[in-house]
Design an enzyme around this catalytic site. Structure first.
Site, PDB file in Angstrom:
ATOM      1  N   PRO A 172      41.986  44.541  38.373  1.00 13.66           N
ATOM      2  CA  PRO A 172      42.027  46.014  38.328  1.00 13.66           C
ATOM      3  C   PRO A 172      41.813  46.631  39.705  1.00 13.66           C
ATOM      4  O   PRO A 172      40.912  46.228  40.439  1.00 13.66           O
ATOM      5  CB  PRO A 172      40.886  46.384  37.382  1.00 13.66           C
ATOM      6  N   GLU A 173      42.671  47.556  40.052  1.00 18.11           N
ATOM      7  CA  GLU A 173      42.479  48.313  41.287  1.00 18.11           C
ATOM      8  C   GLU A 173      41.976  49.710  40.921  1.00 18.11           C
ATOM      9  O   GLU A 173      41.758  50.016  39.753  1.00 18.11           O
ATOM     10  CB  GLU A 173      43.793  48.358  42.074  1.00 18.11           C
ATOM     11  N   HIS A 200      33.910  35.890  24.661  1.00 24.05           N
ATOM     12  CA  HIS A 200      33.764  36.371  26.026  1.00 24.05           C
ATOM     13  C   HIS A 200      33.070  37.723  26.100  1.00 24.05           C
ATOM     14  O   HIS A 200      32.966  38.313  27.157  1.00 24.05           O
ATOM     15  CB  HIS A 200      35.118  36.467  26.717  1.00 24.05           C
ATOM     16  N   ARG A 246      36.649  35.769  32.980  1.00 21.06           N
ATOM     17  CA  ARG A 246      36.454  34.974  34.199  1.00 21.06           C
ATOM     18  C   ARG A 246      35.123  35.238  34.878  1.00 21.06           C
ATOM     19  O   ARG A 246      34.749  34.562  35.822  1.00 21.06           O
ATOM     20  CB  ARG A 246      37.623  35.211  35.162  1.00 21.06           C
ATOM     21  N   LYS A 255      42.368  51.108  67.504  1.00 18.81           N
ATOM     22  CA  LYS A 255      42.477  49.870  66.711  1.00 18.81           C
ATOM     23  C   LYS A 255      43.810  49.172  66.953  1.00 18.81           C
ATOM     24  O   LYS A 255      44.867  49.760  66.740  1.00 18.81           O
ATOM     25  CB  LYS A 255      42.382  50.200  65.218  1.00 18.81           C
TER      26      LYS A 255
END
Ligand SMILES: [Zn+2]
Length: 287
Positions: A2-3, A100, A122, A165
């Site tokens: 998930p973002e 789970h 996981r 940078k």
């Protein structure tokens, strides 16, 4: 994995059920996820009222009436489930759904009780309890840059953050100190949309390019969040079968396919930068 948009989608799904809700029948079914649960975790949630459901970067934050904030990171496979069924006056503890499921509780609000579960196959996710007045100074949050959807994320901010940078703009955008919660997928998408080469040195990006970039970042995130809204129905079904939504990406995962902007462009390429795959169109994103 998930973002930010997926986490925001989860936040929007949880908020109507959890904001203002009192927590009961809290069960913790194992001692740890990625990290150990805090000492007395279930007891500290028990009886508390959730004051708000917020998001910072990819963390969900729920300040509680107890003065602590319940923090959740979904890791790679973490998900909340809402069954939406009225638990009423059942005396049994909430059943464990699936092997789970690591945390379950009941959230009661306006006479309605919802069973909330947290499963993480996981176990890269984690939960914490932090005194609410110390959240900003906690190591998980102290170094984070501005939210990409907040007002502080702007081209002047990027100009300042990127000054001098030589690191590529792609890798720089993944630096959580410069902007919080932006992940690999949406960085690739935003650079394509702003027509910026992922290999451009961050410090060399012109003002108009950074302006285009901030707009593109907001657009790709907002579109993904809007698309995520349609999955909330499945999410609430708690069937365990629904993964995070598959958004239609313009470049991410499209190596060898044609550019969506112009299919006459040579195909989408994949390179590795900072150990992560970058997908881009070498024609649209020449500089
Ligand atoms: Zn192109």
């Amino acid at each position: 994995m998930p973002e930010l948009p997926e986490v925001e989608t989860v936040r929007r799904g949880l908020a109507p059920v959890l904001e203002g809700a009192r927590l009961s029948r809290v069960r913790q079914n194992r001692p740890d996820l990625r990290f150990p649960f805090p000492e007395g975790f279930a007891e500290r949630l028990q009886g508390a009222t959730v004051e708000a459901v917020r998001r910072r970067a990819k963390y969900l934050l729920m300040p509680l009436s107890t003065g602590e904030t319940w923090v959740t990171h979904l890791g790679m496979t973490g998900r909340f489930t809402l069954d939406g069924t009225q638990l009423g006056e059942f005396e049994e503890a909430a059943p464990i759904v699936g092997r789970h499921e690591h945390v379950s509780l009941c959230a009661s609000r306006k006479g309605r009780t919802t069973r909330v579960g947290f499963a993480d196959a996981r176990r890269f996710g984690f939960m914490g309890l932090i005194p609410t007045d110390q959240v900003e100074n906690h190591p998980w949050f102290a170094g984070l840059g501005p939210e990409p959807l907040g007002n502080a994320f702007s081209s002047p901010h990027l100009t300042e953050a990127f000054r001098g940078k030589s690191q590529s703009i792609k890798v720089s955008l993944l630096d959580q100190r410069l902007v919080a919660g932006l992940g690999n997928i949406y960085v690739c998408e935003a650079l394509w949309r702003a027509r910026i080469s992922p290999r451009l040195a961050a410090g060399k990006a012109s003002k108009p390019r950074l302006e285009a970039l901030t707009v593109a970042v907001r657009q790709v995130l907002e579109e993904a969040i809007a698309a995520g809204g349609s999955t909330l129905r499945d999410f609430a079904n708690a069937d365990g079968g629904q993964g995070y939504f598959q958004h239609r990406f313009d470049v991410y995962g499209r190596e060898g396919e044609t550019c969506r902007r112009n299919d006459g462009h040579p195909m989408i390429r994949r390179i590795v930068q900072g150990g992560r795959s970058t997908f881009f169109c070498a024609t649209c994103q020449r500089r």
